[in-house]
Enzyme design. Structure first.
Site, PDB file in Angstrom:
ATOM      1  N   GLU A 260      31.098  36.616 -24.830  1.00  0.00           N
ATOM      2  CA  GLU A 260      29.652  36.510 -24.633  1.00  0.00           C
ATOM      3  C   GLU A 260      28.959  35.915 -25.939  1.00  0.00           C
ATOM      4  OE1 GLU A 260      27.817  40.019 -23.301  1.00  0.00           O
ATOM      5  OE2 GLU A 260      29.421  40.706 -22.401  1.00  0.00           O
ATOM      6  N   TYR A 261      28.036  35.243 -26.028  1.00  0.00           N
ATOM      7  CA  TYR A 261      27.360  34.433 -26.827  1.00  0.00           C
ATOM      8  C   TYR A 261      28.228  33.464 -27.649  1.00  0.00           C
ATOM      9  CZ  TYR A 261      23.819  38.113 -26.679  1.00  0.00           C
ATOM     10  OH  TYR A 261      22.882  39.078 -26.107  1.00  0.00           O
ATOM     11  N   MET A 323      27.038  39.511 -14.470  1.00  0.00           N
ATOM     12  CA  MET A 323      26.438  40.900 -15.094  1.00  0.00           C
ATOM     13  C   MET A 323      25.076  40.825 -14.983  1.00  0.00           C
ATOM     14  SD  MET A 323      28.795  40.812 -18.815  1.00  0.00           S
ATOM     15  CE  MET A 323      28.540  38.971 -19.096  1.00  0.00           C
ATOM     16  N   THR A 324      24.823  41.178 -13.667  1.00  0.00           N
ATOM     17  CA  THR A 324      23.513  41.233 -13.057  1.00  0.00           C
ATOM     18  C   THR A 324      22.868  42.726 -13.467  1.00  0.00           C
ATOM     19  OG1 THR A 324      24.608  41.625 -11.092  1.00  0.00           O
ATOM     20  CG2 THR A 324      23.341  39.586 -11.444  1.00  0.00           C
ATOM     21  N   TYR A 325      22.535  43.027 -14.812  1.00  0.00           N
ATOM     22  CA  TYR A 325      22.176  44.081 -15.264  1.00  0.00           C
ATOM     23  C   TYR A 325      21.534  43.716 -16.634  1.00  0.00           C
ATOM     24  CZ  TYR A 325      27.010  44.490 -16.055  1.00  0.00           C
ATOM     25  OH  TYR A 325      28.355  44.233 -16.558  1.00  0.00           O
ATOM     26  N   GLU A 326      20.915  44.674 -17.285  1.00  0.00           N
ATOM     27  CA  GLU A 326      20.287  44.657 -18.713  1.00  0.00           C
ATOM     28  C   GLU A 326      18.755  43.909 -18.749  1.00  0.00           C
ATOM     29  OE1 GLU A 326      21.592  46.017 -22.062  1.00  0.00           O
ATOM     30  OE2 GLU A 326      21.720  47.219 -20.051  1.00  0.00           O
ATOM     31  N   TRP A 448      29.132  48.712 -14.451  1.00  0.00           N
ATOM     32  CA  TRP A 448      29.255  48.973 -15.852  1.00  0.00           C
ATOM     33  C   TRP A 448      28.444  50.407 -15.920  1.00  0.00           C
ATOM     34  CZ3 TRP A 448      31.747  47.571 -20.200  1.00  0.00           C
ATOM     35  CH2 TRP A 448      31.308  48.138 -21.292  1.00  0.00           C
TER      36      TRP A 448
END
Length: 470
Positions: A260-261, A323-326, A448
């Site tokens: 990530e990033y 990552m379909t959250y946050e 998660w």
């Protein structure tokens, strides 16, 4: 299984009476610590009498099989139970058959059409001799309709002995287990992880473990660390060699890269690295997957998004975790963690460049509690869905439901007078997510993270899908 939303004035006794089931079945399935304390707007999952049964303390699978009129082997197979001697109080079991009483004028083909099964299935289930004659009053065993087959991944952060009970209890619901995490170092070598206990629990439940590799260090994802590996042939060779050594030694089925990033200029470096990994791992039968940030367009701006090339990953790896959250993240304003309208925006783009059967949709098993009015620089606390309902009960407030986001929420004031806003997940929001998986024809879901008490999720998952096992 039914989903019931508690109304004002209702008691658990009334709800059980309305559904024709026992209070103890509802209490265990929902892990209700105080059955006399219900919250208006709270959801309850209700087992179907006769076709579903919640395991009680002291039960054996043989006893339950006798009650259903099936063999232990049939009941275990229908419920993904690897070891019939290992069952857990509070788990929902589904009868692989239900009963139909034949009425005058009925025949097997017609009954099969009604229930969505084949005549041959009914004939085999009832040992009917040719030419397949049946008579009024006869009771037929009808195979339960086949549910869509899906894959389920669960990330887990408690990887030592503390995580074992969770894996054992939820093992029948999982295709993959992803212990979090191994981190890369600048020279491409991997850190260590004491995950052997949960790997053994995974094997006992026919779960395929995935080795998670990240650029996470000192409590954050590090762009420079990713660059040091993605820009070095030697570091990549070291990483792949370490990866293979660990996977062979510990019995991993595959790898999941959660970089990530990553700097935008390393986008093609990341793609090429994945090609190298696949070339080395696939001949040995290992799966290769990646975790991707939730993008709505190919050219979405931001350090989290730009190096994640959906089209390339969709072509290179075996599957991806979106990552379909946050959206409701700890450092931001109060919002649903995974608002379904935003999830669908991501999927609308993703399915144009990634094969649908390569997409695991990310699903959160947690909620958040913000102090309001929100002040920039403050952080929400994480709560489990079970804790969220307990918070609402303790503060005497009702739970509301946002139809646009398909997410429950509520507000309360703590003892100091500070106002709070809580967003979390419940049976309704999970049903909306599983409906989305089916509508888009996806490979499955990825949670998660395990270890967060959310008893309602598992019977809702089981009601919607058959979980693939390796």
């Amino acid at each position: 299984m039914r989903i019931h939303v508690v109304q004002s004035g209702e008691t658990l006794w009334q709800i059980a009476q309305n559904y024709g089931t026992a209070i103890s079945q509802i209490v265990l399935l929902n892990e209700l610590e105080n059955p006399d304390l219900l919250v208006v707007g709270q959801t309850l999952v209700i087992p179907e009498p006769g076709s579903e049964y919640v395991i009680q303390p002291g039960d054996t699978l043989w006893q339950i099989a006798q009650m259903f009129g099936v063999s232990v082997q049939e009941l275990a197979a229908a419920n993904n139970i690897a070891d019939p001697s290992l069952i857990y109080a509070g788990q929902l079991l589904q009868n692989p058959y239900f009963t139909h009483t034949v009425s005058a004028g009925e025949y097997i083909w017609l009954i099969a059409q009604w229930y969505g099964v084949s005549p041959e299935q009914i004939i085999a289930a009832n040992n009917i001799e040719p030419p397949g004659l049946i008579f009024p009053g006869q009771q037929l065993r009808i195979p339960a309709p086949v549910k869509p087959l899906t894959e389920v991944n669960g990330y887990i952060t408690r990887v030592d002995a503390q995580g074992v009970p969770e894996v054992m209890r939820l093992g029948k619901y999982l295709t993959y287990l992803s212990p979090f995490m191994y981190s890369i170092t600048e020279d491409g070598s991997l850190t260590t992880l004491p995950e052997q206990p949960v790997l053994e629990a995974a094997r006992a439940n026919n779960i395929a473990p995935l080795l998670v590799v990240t650029n996470f260090t000192q409590n954050e994802f590090n762009s420079d660390l990713a660059a040091s590996v993605l820009r070095s042939t030697e570091a990549q060779e070291q990483l792949i060699n370490d990866l293979l050594e660990i996977m062979r030694a510990k019995g991993y089925a595959g790898v999941n890269f959660d970089f990530e990033y990553v700097y935008p200029e390393d986008r093609e470096n990341y793609n090429q690295f994945l090609r190298l990994v696949v070339a080395r791992l696939r001949p040995e039968g290992f799966l290769v997957s990646t975790a991707l940030a939730p993008k709505e367009t190919a050219d979405q701006v931001g350090l989290l998004y730009e190096a994640h090339d959906y089209a390339a990953h969709g072509e290179i790896v075996d599957f991806v975790v979106l990552m379909t959250y946050e959206w409701g993240w700890a450092g931001g304003e109060p919002w649903a963690i995974a608002p379904i309208n935003k999830v669908r925006d991501v999927l609308d783009y993703a399915v144009t460049v990634i094969p649908r059967d390569k997409i695991l949709m990310g699903v959160p098993l947690y909620g958040r509690d913000w102090e309001i009015p929100w002040v920039e620089g403050t952080f929400a606390s994480t709560v489990s869905p079970k804790e969220a309902v307990q918070l609402a009960a303790a503060n005497g407030v009702s739970i509301q439901y946002n139809e646009t986001y398909q997410s429950p929420f509520f507000r309360y004031s703590d003892e100091s007078g500070q106002e709070h806003e809580v967003w979390f997940e419940d049976a309704r929001s999970m049903q909306a997510k599983y409906d989305t998986v089916k509508e888009y024809g996806l490979r499955g879901v990825s949670y998660w993270a395990l270890g967060t008490p959310f008893p309602q999720n598992w019977p809702v998952l089981q009601d919607n899908f058959t979980i693939r096992k390796y």
